[in-house]
Design a protein around this motif. Structure first.
Motif, PDB file in Angstrom:
ATOM      1  N   LEU A  70       7.487  15.697   4.979  1.00  0.00           N
ATOM      2  CA  LEU A  70       6.499  14.643   5.210  1.00  0.00           C
ATOM      3  C   LEU A  70       6.417  13.774   3.970  1.00  0.00           C
TER       4      LEU A  70
ATOM      5  N   HIS B 180       9.144  12.989   8.581  1.00  0.00           N
ATOM      6  CA  HIS B 180       8.129  12.189   9.254  1.00  0.00           C
ATOM      7  C   HIS B 180       7.362  11.363   8.228  1.00  0.00           C
ATOM      8  N   ASN B 181       7.168  10.097   8.549  1.00  0.00           N
ATOM      9  CA  ASN B 181       6.509   9.143   7.664  1.00  0.00           C
ATOM     10  C   ASN B 181       4.985   9.260   7.831  1.00  0.00           C
ATOM     11  N   THR B 182       4.421  10.245   7.158  1.00  0.00           N
ATOM     12  CA  THR B 182       3.003  10.536   7.327  1.00  0.00           C
ATOM     13  C   THR B 182       2.497  11.369   6.156  1.00  0.00           C
ATOM     14  N   VAL B 183       1.166  11.484   6.076  1.00  0.00           N
ATOM     15  CA  VAL B 183       0.527  12.430   5.172  1.00  0.00           C
ATOM     16  C   VAL B 183      -0.079  13.535   6.027  1.00  0.00           C
TER      17      VAL B 183
ATOM     18  N   GLU C   8      -2.832  14.968   7.375  1.00  0.00           N
ATOM     19  CA  GLU C   8      -4.251  14.816   7.679  1.00  0.00           C
ATOM     20  C   GLU C   8      -4.758  15.901   8.620  1.00  0.00           C
TER      21      GLU C   8
ATOM     22  N   SER D 207      -0.493  15.714  12.519  1.00  0.00           N
ATOM     23  CA  SER D 207       0.352  14.830  11.717  1.00  0.00           C
ATOM     24  C   SER D 207       1.821  15.142  11.935  1.00  0.00           C
TER      25      SER D 207
ATOM     26  N   GLU E  96      -2.354   8.195   0.623  1.00  0.00           N
ATOM     27  CA  GLU E  96      -1.290   7.221   0.804  1.00  0.00           C
ATOM     28  C   GLU E  96      -1.151   6.284  -0.379  1.00  0.00           C
TER      29      GLU E  96
ATOM     30  N   PRO F 293       4.645   9.610   2.814  1.00  0.00           N
ATOM     31  CA  PRO F 293       4.116   8.310   3.231  1.00  0.00           C
ATOM     32  C   PRO F 293       5.032   7.140   2.914  1.00  0.00           C
TER      33      PRO F 293
ATOM     34  N   SER G 220      -7.086   8.626   3.446  1.00  0.00           N
ATOM     35  CA  SER G 220      -7.709   9.661   4.233  1.00  0.00           C
ATOM     36  C   SER G 220      -8.239  10.744   3.324  1.00  0.00           C
TER      37      SER G 220
END
Length: 298
Positions: A77, A107-110, A112, A116, A7, A79, A2
């Motif tokens: 946060l 939280h398993n995220t970047v 964005e 998010s 990621e 990934p 993204s």
């Protein structure tokens, strides 16, 4: 990939998140960042326990858990799902500090967009956002930090810790590649681990950091990864990879930043008067490297 979050390297750090050989180096990085950032937060919110904190690229949680101990809520946060599994294991361990119960959400995220983060964890804005040895894993750091700015309360601060760009860091990356290092960590000869996600940036936090190393953070971390050892016996050296392939696997887009680089990135992200300076030196990438810190306030 993204525009706002990166990621690249997440699969690599999933593979190495359970390795414990690098925990000491990543914890040391996290402690240095914690001590430094504690003096940068306006007011006494880290003293009186009212701070809400967000760690971008929290890796295996070394910095996140230190911050959580002094905060009312701590959100991380990352990934790498395996890195977050380590955080959760730390929180559920029999010897986990009881005061952290219910405070920490990962939280398993970047990053964005503000979406998010689940609404329940962003209903109130943050006093402090950290990002430790993770920005060099981002394709577009300004975009991620623009989102971070939207998540800060008035008077809140974003603190970005990163490797200082220059010949020393270039040489450290090259030496780490030659020795088959897994991430950003500092390890001894005949090391058997690959690294750790950010933190722990770098991954650090750091990531380890880290954190991604990082870290990162240490990333622990901060950057997003923190490797260990001169002789990696799990993957062996670098498996015939070129230097560029080795960096791509780890999601490394650059070797670091200058203070001016970070100031300009935060200006592009919408911070009015960001500053940057040398924070400290720390063992990463098989040697001692400079870590710089940039501050953006709203």
């Amino acid at each position: 990939m993204s525009a706002a979050g990166e990621e690249g390297g997440a699969k690599f750090f999933d593979k190495v998140a359970q390795n414990n050989a690098n925990q000491a180096a990543l914890a040391a990085l996290a402690k240095k960042v914690f001590d430094d950032v504690s003096g940068r937060v306006s007011g006494s919110c880290l003293v009186d326990g009212t701070a809400r904190v967000l760690d971008i690229g929290c890796g295996t949680g070394s910095l996140l858990l230190l911050l959580a101990d002094k905060a009312s809520a701590a959100v991380g946060l990352d990934p790498s799902a395996e890195s977050l599994a380590v955080v959760k294991a730390k929180l559920s361990a029999a010897d986990a500090p009881p005061q952290l119960a219910g405070k920490v959400h990962v939280h398993n995220t970047v990053l964005e967009s503000v979406d998010s983060i689940p609404e329940s964890d962003r209903a109130q804005l943050f006093d402090l956002i950290t990002c430790v040895v993770v920005a060099h894993h981002m394709r577009d750091p300004s975009a991620a930090f623009s989102v971070a700015r939207q998540l800060l309360r008035p008077g809140g601060v974003l603190c970005v810790y990163e490797l200082e760009a220059g010949p020393e860091t270039d040489a450290a990356f090259a030496a780490h590649y030659r020795h088959g290092g897994g991430g950003h960590g500092h390890g001894g000869h005949e090391g058997h681990g690959h690294g750790h996600g950010h933190e722990d940036h770098g991954h650090g936090h750091g990531h380890g950091h880290g954190h991604e190393e990082h870290g990162h953070s240490g990333h622990e971390d901060h950057g997003h990864g923190h490797g260990h050892g001169h002789e990696d016996h799990s993957h062996g050296q670098h498996d015939g990879q070129s230097f560029e392939e080795w960096k791509k696997e780890r999601g490394v887009h650059r070797h670091g930043f200058s203070c001016d680089d970070l100031v300009n990135i935060l200006k592009t992200a919408g911070f009015a008067n960001p500053t940057a300076q040398l924070a400290f030196r720390t063992p990463l990438l098989q040697t001692e490297v400079n870590i710089i810190v940039a501050e953006g306030r709203v």
